[in-house]
Design a protein around this motif. Structure first.
Motif, PDB file in Angstrom:
ATOM      1  N   SER A   1      50.173  74.102  85.662  1.00  0.00           N
ATOM      2  CA  SER A   1      49.911  75.044  84.575  1.00  0.00           C
ATOM      3  C   SER A   1      50.907  74.775  83.464  1.00  0.00           C
ATOM      4  O   SER A   1      52.085  74.525  83.726  1.00  0.00           O
TER       5      SER A   1
ATOM      6  N   LYS B   1      45.549  70.336  73.377  1.00  0.00           N
ATOM      7  CA  LYS B   1      45.071  71.254  74.405  1.00  0.00           C
ATOM      8  C   LYS B   1      43.894  70.655  75.164  1.00  0.00           C
ATOM      9  O   LYS B   1      43.825  70.728  76.396  1.00  0.00           O
TER      10      LYS B   1
ATOM     11  N   GLU C   1      43.574  69.757  79.234  1.00  0.00           N
ATOM     12  CA  GLU C   1      42.474  70.285  80.057  1.00  0.00           C
ATOM     13  C   GLU C   1      41.704  69.151  80.727  1.00  0.00           C
ATOM     14  O   GLU C   1      41.246  69.303  81.871  1.00  0.00           O
TER      15      GLU C   1
ATOM     16  N   ASP D   1      45.874  73.686  83.797  1.00  0.00           N
ATOM     17  CA  ASP D   1      45.560  75.050  83.381  1.00  0.00           C
ATOM     18  C   ASP D   1      46.294  75.341  82.076  1.00  0.00           C
ATOM     19  O   ASP D   1      47.530  75.310  82.031  1.00  0.00           O
ATOM     20  N   CYS D   2      45.549  75.631  81.020  1.00  0.00           N
ATOM     21  CA  CYS D   2      46.139  75.868  79.699  1.00  0.00           C
ATOM     22  C   CYS D   2      46.031  77.326  79.263  1.00  0.00           C
ATOM     23  O   CYS D   2      46.106  77.628  78.062  1.00  0.00           O
ATOM     24  N   THR D   3      45.863  78.230  80.216  1.00  0.00           N
ATOM     25  CA  THR D   3      45.807  79.651  79.882  1.00  0.00           C
ATOM     26  C   THR D   3      47.051  80.079  79.119  1.00  0.00           C
ATOM     27  O   THR D   3      46.997  80.959  78.253  1.00  0.00           O
ATOM     28  N   GLY D   4      48.184  79.451  79.426  1.00  0.00           N
ATOM     29  CA  GLY D   4      49.440  79.816  78.790  1.00  0.00           C
ATOM     30  C   GLY D   4      49.731  79.078  77.499  1.00  0.00           C
ATOM     31  O   GLY D   4      50.833  79.227  76.945  1.00  0.00           O
TER      32      GLY D   4
ATOM     33  N   SER E   1      49.150  78.940  73.743  1.00  0.00           N
ATOM     34  CA  SER E   1      48.638  79.788  72.665  1.00  0.00           C
ATOM     35  C   SER E   1      48.657  79.048  71.338  1.00  0.00           C
ATOM     36  O   SER E   1      49.314  78.019  71.185  1.00  0.00           O
TER      37      SER E   1
ATOM     38  N   HIS F   1      53.322  85.558  81.135  1.00  0.00           N
ATOM     39  CA  HIS F   1      52.738  84.670  82.138  1.00  0.00           C
ATOM     40  C   HIS F   1      53.581  84.618  83.408  1.00  0.00           C
ATOM     41  O   HIS F   1      53.561  83.627  84.130  1.00  0.00           O
TER      42      HIS F   1
ATOM     43  N   THR G   1      51.703  83.660  86.552  1.00  0.00           N
ATOM     44  CA  THR G   1      51.468  82.218  86.686  1.00  0.00           C
ATOM     45  C   THR G   1      52.722  81.526  87.212  1.00  0.00           C
ATOM     46  O   THR G   1      52.652  80.687  88.122  1.00  0.00           O
TER      47      THR G   1
END
Length: 324
Positions: free
Chosen positions: A68, A83, A87, A92-95, A97, A137, A140
């Motif tokens: 992540s 980004k 991916e 995991d690029c949820t974090g 922004s 996060h 995570t």
């Protein structure tokens, strides 16, 4: 030195969280580095994804870890490309922004015919990664076996990230690059594995590092400042490791593999990513060092930052390398 030296009791097997920088690298190749005031004719130019955080995330992912990424890019073409690239690696690029005001960070890199590089970084959106953004996060981070940070993000953000990781029982790895000043005892005592290169080790310790023996002296000085395990990367000379339970004359030199280097950009990041991937998979730390060295040796035989980072199957085919 072995896994039993680690202070973490975390069970997040196989997961690495990388907190740090995402840059677009502008890479120029030239016969040599220019002198001040001089204009040189370059040989080639490329624009490739980079940033120490991004490089280490890609390395850990390609070398077997679940990864992540926590970072910040601009709302621009470079940010979108970075980004999307992460991916595609399964990261995991949820974090990650987007910043509405600042551009994505860039690094201007010159590589000479001796495969050495000189780098100038413009932080851009990396400078807007805040402590509060990282704290959002924490869940995570808590799921990771290993959390790795660098110093291309604001210092208070990095320290907050490491504190969150320690609070959640993760192994904390710090690659102190670039060095902008001394690290306090509070910082060093938060880190399980401090991984500087020879220049960074010298700046942090006050000991000029030119050999494994001088690396031992620098590592010991850092231990006295509060560090636990210290791993000094020495380029073509390999790495020197001083474990948390070893004395002034202890430690071990791990030679680098002999290869024909083309470009050393991201070799250190590849070592860090491979080392963290192996640790997260439960490997003993001396095996993780050998694994990171094998990955870094392969990376310098290729051009570019992230394009040079090898995949796990390439390391698996190398004889004598402990694979996660």
């Amino acid at each position: 030195m072995n896994k039993n030296n680690n202070t973490s009791t975390h069970s997040g097997h196989g997961r690495v969280v990388v907190i740090g920088s995402l840059n677009m690298d502008l890479v120029v190749r030239a016969a040599r580095m220019p002198h001040p005031g001089e204009t040189l004719v370059g040989e080639s130019f490329a624009q490739v994804p980079g940033g120490k955080g991004g490089n280490q995330a890609v390395a850990a992912a390609r070398l077997g870890a679940q990864v992540s990424m926590i970072g910040r890019v601009g709302n621009d073409a470079n940010g979108n490309q970075l980004k999307q690239g992460l991916e595609k690696e399964g990261i995991d690029c949820t974090g990650v922004s987007g910043d509405p005001h600042l551009p994505t960070g860039v690094a201007v890199i010159t590589v000479d015919d001796a495969s050495q590089n000189a780098i100038v970084i413009v932080a851009g959106s990396n400078g807007a990664l805040t402590s509060e953004a990282v704290a959002e996060h924490e869940q995570t981070i808590a799921q990771a076996a290993v959390v790795v940070c660098q110093l291309e993000s604001p210092g208070e953000t990095v320290f907050e990230a490491m504190q969150i990781a320690r609070r959640n029982g993760c192994v904390v790895v710090l690659n102190p690059a670039p060095v902008t000043g001394p690290l306090t005892r509070a910082w060093l005592e938060t880190v399980d594995f401090l991984i500087p290169n020879e220049i960074e080790a010298a700046e942090l310790s006050g000991v000029k590092v030119v050999s494994p023996e001088t690396a031992r002296a620098a590592a010991w000085a850092l231990r006295e400042q509060g560090a636990r395990h210290v791993i000094v990367t020495l380029g073509a000379q390999g790495v020197f490791v001083l474990g948390a339970d070893e004395g002034r004359e202890g430690g071990r030199h791990y030679p680098a593999r002999r290869v024909e280097a083309i470009d050393t950009t991201a070799a250190g990041d590849t070592f860090v990513g491979g080392f963290c991937a192996a640790l997260a998979a439960g490997r003993a730390s001396d095996d993780a060092v050998r694994f990171g060295l094998a990955a870094a040796a392969l990376s310098v035989t290729r051009a570019g930052a992230q394009p040079s980072i090898p995949y796990l199957h390439e390391i698996e085919s190398s004889p004598g390398v402990p694979v996660p």
